[in-house]
Scaffold this motif. Structure first.
Motif, PDB file in Angstrom:
ATOM      1  N   ASP A 174       0.852  -1.179   0.000  1.00  0.00           N
ATOM      2  CA  ASP A 174       0.000   0.000   0.000  1.00  0.00           C
ATOM      3  C   ASP A 174       0.889   1.230   0.000  1.00  0.00           C
ATOM      4  N   ILE A 175       1.061   1.809  -1.153  1.00  0.00           N
ATOM      5  CA  ILE A 175       1.943   2.965  -1.256  1.00  0.00           C
ATOM      6  C   ILE A 175       1.313   3.959  -2.227  1.00  0.00           C
ATOM      7  N   GLU A 176       1.506   5.217  -1.933  1.00  0.00           N
ATOM      8  CA  GLU A 176       0.913   6.231  -2.794  1.00  0.00           C
ATOM      9  C   GLU A 176       1.549   6.162  -4.174  1.00  0.00           C
ATOM     10  N   THR A 177       0.703   6.068  -5.169  1.00  0.00           N
ATOM     11  CA  THR A 177       1.223   5.836  -6.513  1.00  0.00           C
ATOM     12  C   THR A 177       0.742   6.908  -7.468  1.00  0.00           C
ATOM     13  N   GLU A 178       1.624   7.290  -8.353  1.00  0.00           N
ATOM     14  CA  GLU A 178       1.268   8.266  -9.368  1.00  0.00           C
ATOM     15  C   GLU A 178       1.076   7.528 -10.702  1.00  0.00           C
ATOM     16  N   TYR A 179      -0.031   7.802 -11.364  1.00  0.00           N
ATOM     17  CA  TYR A 179      -0.324   7.096 -12.611  1.00  0.00           C
ATOM     18  C   TYR A 179      -0.309   8.043 -13.798  1.00  0.00           C
ATOM     19  N   ALA A 180      -0.094   7.460 -14.970  1.00  0.00           N
ATOM     20  CA  ALA A 180      -0.410   8.168 -16.205  1.00  0.00           C
ATOM     21  C   ALA A 180      -1.902   7.993 -16.411  1.00  0.00           C
ATOM     22  N   PRO A 181      -2.551   8.868 -17.185  1.00  0.00           N
ATOM     23  CA  PRO A 181      -3.978   8.624 -17.439  1.00  0.00           C
ATOM     24  C   PRO A 181      -4.163   7.233 -18.050  1.00  0.00           C
ATOM     25  N   LYS A 182      -5.286   6.598 -17.724  1.00  0.00           N
ATOM     26  CA  LYS A 182      -5.534   5.242 -18.219  1.00  0.00           C
ATOM     27  C   LYS A 182      -5.616   5.230 -19.745  1.00  0.00           C
ATOM     28  N   GLY A 183      -5.192   4.103 -20.313  1.00  0.00           N
ATOM     29  CA  GLY A 183      -5.328   3.960 -21.763  1.00  0.00           C
ATOM     30  C   GLY A 183      -4.065   4.345 -22.497  1.00  0.00           C
ATOM     31  N   LEU A 184      -4.134   4.161 -23.815  1.00  0.00           N
ATOM     32  CA  LEU A 184      -2.938   4.402 -24.618  1.00  0.00           C
ATOM     33  C   LEU A 184      -3.252   5.350 -25.765  1.00  0.00           C
ATOM     34  N   ASN A 185      -2.521   6.425 -25.816  1.00  0.00           N
ATOM     35  CA  ASN A 185      -2.606   7.348 -26.939  1.00  0.00           C
ATOM     36  C   ASN A 185      -1.301   8.145 -26.987  1.00  0.00           C
ATOM     37  N   ARG A 186      -1.197   9.032 -27.928  1.00  0.00           N
ATOM     38  CA  ARG A 186       0.057   9.779 -28.089  1.00  0.00           C
ATOM     39  C   ARG A 186       0.393  10.589 -26.835  1.00  0.00           C
ATOM     40  N   ASP A 187      -0.655  11.120 -26.181  1.00  0.00           N
ATOM     41  CA  ASP A 187      -0.399  11.945 -24.998  1.00  0.00           C
ATOM     42  C   ASP A 187       0.202  11.127 -23.857  1.00  0.00           C
ATOM     43  N   VAL A 188      -0.273   9.892 -23.718  1.00  0.00           N
ATOM     44  CA  VAL A 188       0.274   9.041 -22.662  1.00  0.00           C
ATOM     45  C   VAL A 188       1.753   8.777 -22.936  1.00  0.00           C
ATOM     46  N   ILE A 189       2.070   8.546 -24.197  1.00  0.00           N
ATOM     47  CA  ILE A 189       3.468   8.303 -24.556  1.00  0.00           C
ATOM     48  C   ILE A 189       4.306   9.560 -24.271  1.00  0.00           C
TER      49      ILE A 189
END
Lengths: 513, 413
Positions: free
Chosen positions: A34-49
């Protein structure tokens, strides 16, 4: 595997016990941190990359490289030729980047988040070892010291710990630097040695190699970079420990190891993940480059969460691993112990380009529950006098399916190439499956290729020798086949490989072919 | 799917495929023809992007279909004395006036294709192109005794674009038959389908020789379904063609049955030969022995694909062994192999072995030091190597087959 399972006569009881010990109910690495986690927005698109690339502070060419891979990936179809079945993956329902909010390198043990320390402790690595693992200054020098055992110098292990999408610690960097060895996460390497990364990245596994490798090229988050300069024998074992923790997250690491002329390096990777009901995707790419006279020994202990006995949850392990013996007399050796993952799709391969180069593949794959493994190797002989050896042992239990799939390809100019392949399978109980799919392509008249798939077809000479020394036939076969494999496994760097140790008890007596 | 629907299911059909579609559409559509052709039309002519055909690309070889202008038929084996001869001229089967005792034959109308041709595109194509209302015969033969006299099947089609031949054998309980087949003929594309149904205790002994030119493409497809204690022994010698696929599917449905599949291939000079087999042990305690030997010289390609499938629980106590060994006689030869096992039963013995390479240097050295010249030593060793797979051939033609193999090796040596 039920306790009352009927097992065919002649199958070694220790083997059954060893396979049973690897059932999912005994999976000890299945807790979540249980640790605070930072995510990229879900899913895959150019912005995530772009997000991933920016997070890692990458040079512009890297982002372009990723985006090019992504465009290519959009045109590709997921392969379906392997003997595995799984529910269609929704690639938009995955987080492609997850990192502990505090993720960084730590100067003191006090700075290391308690949760991460506990994670490594629970993984069977005592705290003092964990100090070593996390590279805290002033801690015991080696894992072995921490255990209070004495090991000869040279058995020390430097570790890169990858937690979800980031490397949280890399040990012994300074000492390795003294020897000229670069050992760091690939994100750091992209910042510190971009010229080296650029020169080699994608030269063994091209961006568009296959569906999963192309996906990885677009979104890879972290992994390890190793460069061993000319003439250097890496002073210690190198290792990466991959831990998937966050929910709904894929892990896409990229490993790049280069052994320059005459260099030697031994590398071990270990991996575990929490028990979750969902399936998580792991699509890694490993590239090895061995130049003239160099040797790379790559060992894997793969223990991702396999899912429960009914096939719920587990990791989809779709990995592309390839080594390029680019220089004459180079050698690449893959050793793998596969016990985890719900679905495995993995073929560590060698391109034997340099004359007199050598490729080796040693594998033990154990499947339980509803696991499906389709694994093997490819040996591509291009240079003269190239040699390869494939030893594969598959053990299926429960309702699992275990497939060996391999390719040996000898090209026209690979004069006097030599391959020996042996793959044995063992079924424990009548509800599982064991399959062998070897492809053998020979285009060179004086190459010599042999493929065997039974314990009874051992070298008659060896067998005769063993028997005339008074051993019974069964004992002789056990000595020649299992003795050999055991020997290989004992050469595995064992720092984290509890599972591998259990497998040393495995015997292939009673194999079906 | 009706045949009309199947008229153009492929996005980019080749000229040969278009011709086949047109021809099938011109026939009277019956349910079985439509379904067989529909199955074929799903893939069209098999090609290298299909897993089972990656080394044998019929579509690429058959870009066009043209009647050969010269005589292409090659020497295979001569008809042994006293044999009952059935000749296929490319359209019809010529049956002798009297058949041996225990043999009866009749022309079939459009019989329902057997389930056994599922997954066999050339078998499906052949089934849809034969039978009443088509240009080619479909003959079924029943064996109701122990027939000693060999039945000689002569596939000697006249020059034509295609030749489709289909036979079905039903061997009644405890009856037996021995077949000798010569696959030669003059068609640009010939495809043969033979279906065997062996009832309990029945036995079939099949020997055949295939030979064709590099202007021809050949498919020889056989399926055998074996009842309890039945025995199916097959021995083949193949020299290849532009592409040649010899495919045999065996399915055990009764316990304690036995199959033996032995093949020898010799290919050079742009000849391609593919021996593919699939054995399903769907009954307990059945045995399979399979030995394939090949020698390939410059420009030749040999392909071996073998598969043993042992289904869950019903395949227990299977004992199966598959061996493929090939010699590459010189540079420019190619040998591709895929010896495959798919096993779902735990109390079985399945072995497979595969080697490819050169002659044993130690044996060559030994023979040379005994005074045998290198060329002769090489020929002797190669011949001995190949002949091992022909031991089960019908005795009336075995020596002829060995001679044919020897002649090939001498010419290549």
């Amino acid at each position: 595997m039920a306790d009352d399972i009927r097992v065919k006569d002649g199958i070694d009881a220790d083997t059954v016990a060893a396979a049973k010990a690897l059932q999912s109910e005994n999976y000890s690495a299945g807790f979540a941190t249980d640790i605070e986690t930072e995510y990229a927005p879900k899913g895959l698109n150019r912005d995530v990359i772009r997000f991933i690339s920016e997070k890692k502070g990458e040079p512009a060419w890297m982002l372009e490289w990723r985006l090019k891979a992504y465009e290519r990936w959009l045109t590709m179809e997921e392969p379906n030729w392997a003997m595995v079945e799984y529910e269609k993956i929704d690639y938009q329902d995955i987080y492609y980047y997850a990192a502990p909010k505090t993720g960084a390198k730590y100067e003191s043990i006090d700075d290391v988040p308690k949760e991460i320390l506990e994670t490594y402790e629970k993984l069977g690595i005592p705290l003092r070892e964990a100090e070593v693992l996390l590279g805290v200054e002033g801690s015991a020098d080696t894992a072995a010291d921490a255990r209070g055992t004495t090991q000869p110098a040279g058995t020390r292990v430097a570790v890169d710990a990858v937690f979800d999408s980031v490397s949280v610690a890399t040990t012994f960097r300074k000492e390795l630097q003294k020897a000229g060895v670069i050992f760091m996460s690939i994100s750091e390497a992209l910042r510190e040695h971009p010229e080296l990364v650029r020169k080699y990245l994608g030269t063994v596994v091209p961006q568009s190699d296959n569906f999963f490798a192309t996906l990885n090229s677009a979104v890879f988050s972290d992994g390890t970079f190793v460069y061993v300069p000319e003439g250097v024998r890496c002073p210690m074992e190198l290792s990466t420990y991959f831990r998937m923790n966050a929910e709904n997250t894929g892990q896409f690491e990229r490993t790049l190891i280069i052994a320059d002329k005459g260099a030697y390096v031994s590398y071990l990777e270990g991996c575990t993940a929490p028990m979750r009901d969902e399936n998580q995707l792991h699509a890694a790419v490993v590239e090895l480059v061995a130049l003239e006279d160099a040797e790379i020994k790559y060992s894997t202990v793969q223990n991702w969460w396999p899912g429960d006995e009914n096939g719920k949850g587990g990791i989809y392990n779709f990995v592309t691993k390839r080594g390029d013996c680019r220089g004459p007399r180079s050698k690449i050796s893959w050793t793998q112990v596969e016990t985890g993952s719900a679905v495995t799709w993995k073929y560590p391969s060698c391109i034997l380009r340099g004359d007199d180069s050598v490729g080796e593949f040693y594998s033990i794959a154990v499947t339980n529950g509803r696991q499906m493994a389709d694994t093997g190797t490819k040996m591509i002989h291009l240079g003269k006098n190239t040699r390869s050896r494939i030893i594969s042992k598959g053990i299926s239990a429960g309702r699992s399916d275990n497939t060996y799939r391999g390719l040996v390809s000898v090209h026209q100019k690979a004069s006097k190439a030599r391959n020996f392949t042996q793959c044995d399978s063992l079924l424990i109980g009548g509800d599982c499956g064991a399959h062998t799919v070897p492809y053998v392509e020979n285009r060179c008249a004086n190459a010599q290729l042999e493929h065997e798939a039974t314990t009874t077809k051992l070298s008659e000479d060896q067998l005769f020798y063993a028997r005339q020394r008074g051993l019974g036939e069964e004992q002789a076969v056990a000595l020649l086949v299992n003795g050999f494999v055991r020997d290989v496994m004992q050469h595995l760097p064992m720092e984290f490989a509890v599972e591998a140790q259990k497998l040393l008890e495995v015997s292939l007596e009673g194999s079906v072919g | 799917m009706t045949i009309a629907d199947a008229s153009n299911p492929l996005s980019n059909p080749t000229i040969a495929e278009k011709k086949l579609f047109d021809r099938c559409r011109a026939m009277r559509a019956t349910n079985s023809r439509t379904s067989a052709f529909g199955l074929f039309a799903e893939t069209g002519l098999p090609h290298r992007r299909m897993e089972q055909w990656k080394w044998t690309d019929i579509r690429a070889a058959l870009t066009n279909l043209e009647t050969p202008s010269i005589d292409l038929a090659k020497q295979t084996v001569e008809v042994p004395e006293g044999a009952c001869v059935l000749i296929f001229d490319g359209v019809a089967w010529k049956l002798p006036e009297t058949l041996p005792e225990g043999v009866s034959a009749h022309r079939q109308s459009d019989a329902t294709p057997l389930k056994t041709i599922e997954g066999l595109p050339l078998g499906q194509l052949t089934a849809s192109m034969t039978g009443q209302d088509s240009s080619s015969d479909f003959v079924s033969i029943e064996i109701s005794g122990k027939v000693d006299q060999p039945i000689f099947l002569d596939f000697a089609s006249a020059p034509a674009e295609t030749a489709f031949a289909r036979l079905a054998f039903n061997i009644l309980p405890d009856c037996s038959v021995r077949l000798i087949e010569a696959h030669s003929g003059n068609a640009a594309f010939s495809s043969t389908l033979i279906e065997f149904r062996l009832q309990s205790g029945a036995s079939v002994d099949r020997t055949f020789v295939q030979r064709a030119s590099t202007a021809q493409s050949v498919g020889i497809t056989a399926t055998a379904v074996l009842g309890e204690k039945a025995s199916f022994v097959q021995t083949a010698l193949g020299f290849g063609a532009k592409v040649c696929r010899v495919e045999t599917h065996v399915r055990f449905e009764g316990a304690e049955a036995h199959a033996e599949l032995n093949s020898a291939y010799l290919a050079g000079d742009d000849h391609h030969i593919d021996f593919t087999s699939h054995v399903t042990h769907a009954a307990p305690s059945c045995t399979t022995r399979q030995l394939t030997k090949g020698a390939v010289s410059k420009g030749g390609r040999g392909v071996f694909q073998g598969k043993f499938l042992v289904p869950r629980s019903i395949g227990q106590f299977t004992d199966a062994d598959m061996q493929h060994q090939a010699l590459l006689l010189e540079d420019g030869a190619e040998v591709f192999a895929k010896p495959e096992l798919e096993i779902y039963a735990d109390d079985v013995e399945c072995a497979h072995g595969n080697t490819s390479g050169q002659l044993d240097e130690a044996a060559l050295f030994y023979m040379r030091q005994r005074g045998i010249p290198a060329v002769e030593a090489r020929a002797l060793l190669t011949e001995a190597f190949i002949v091992e797979a022909l031991q089960t051939a019908h005795e009336a033609v075995r020596d002829q087959m060995i001679d044919e193999a020897r002649n090939f090796l001498r010419a290549e040596g």
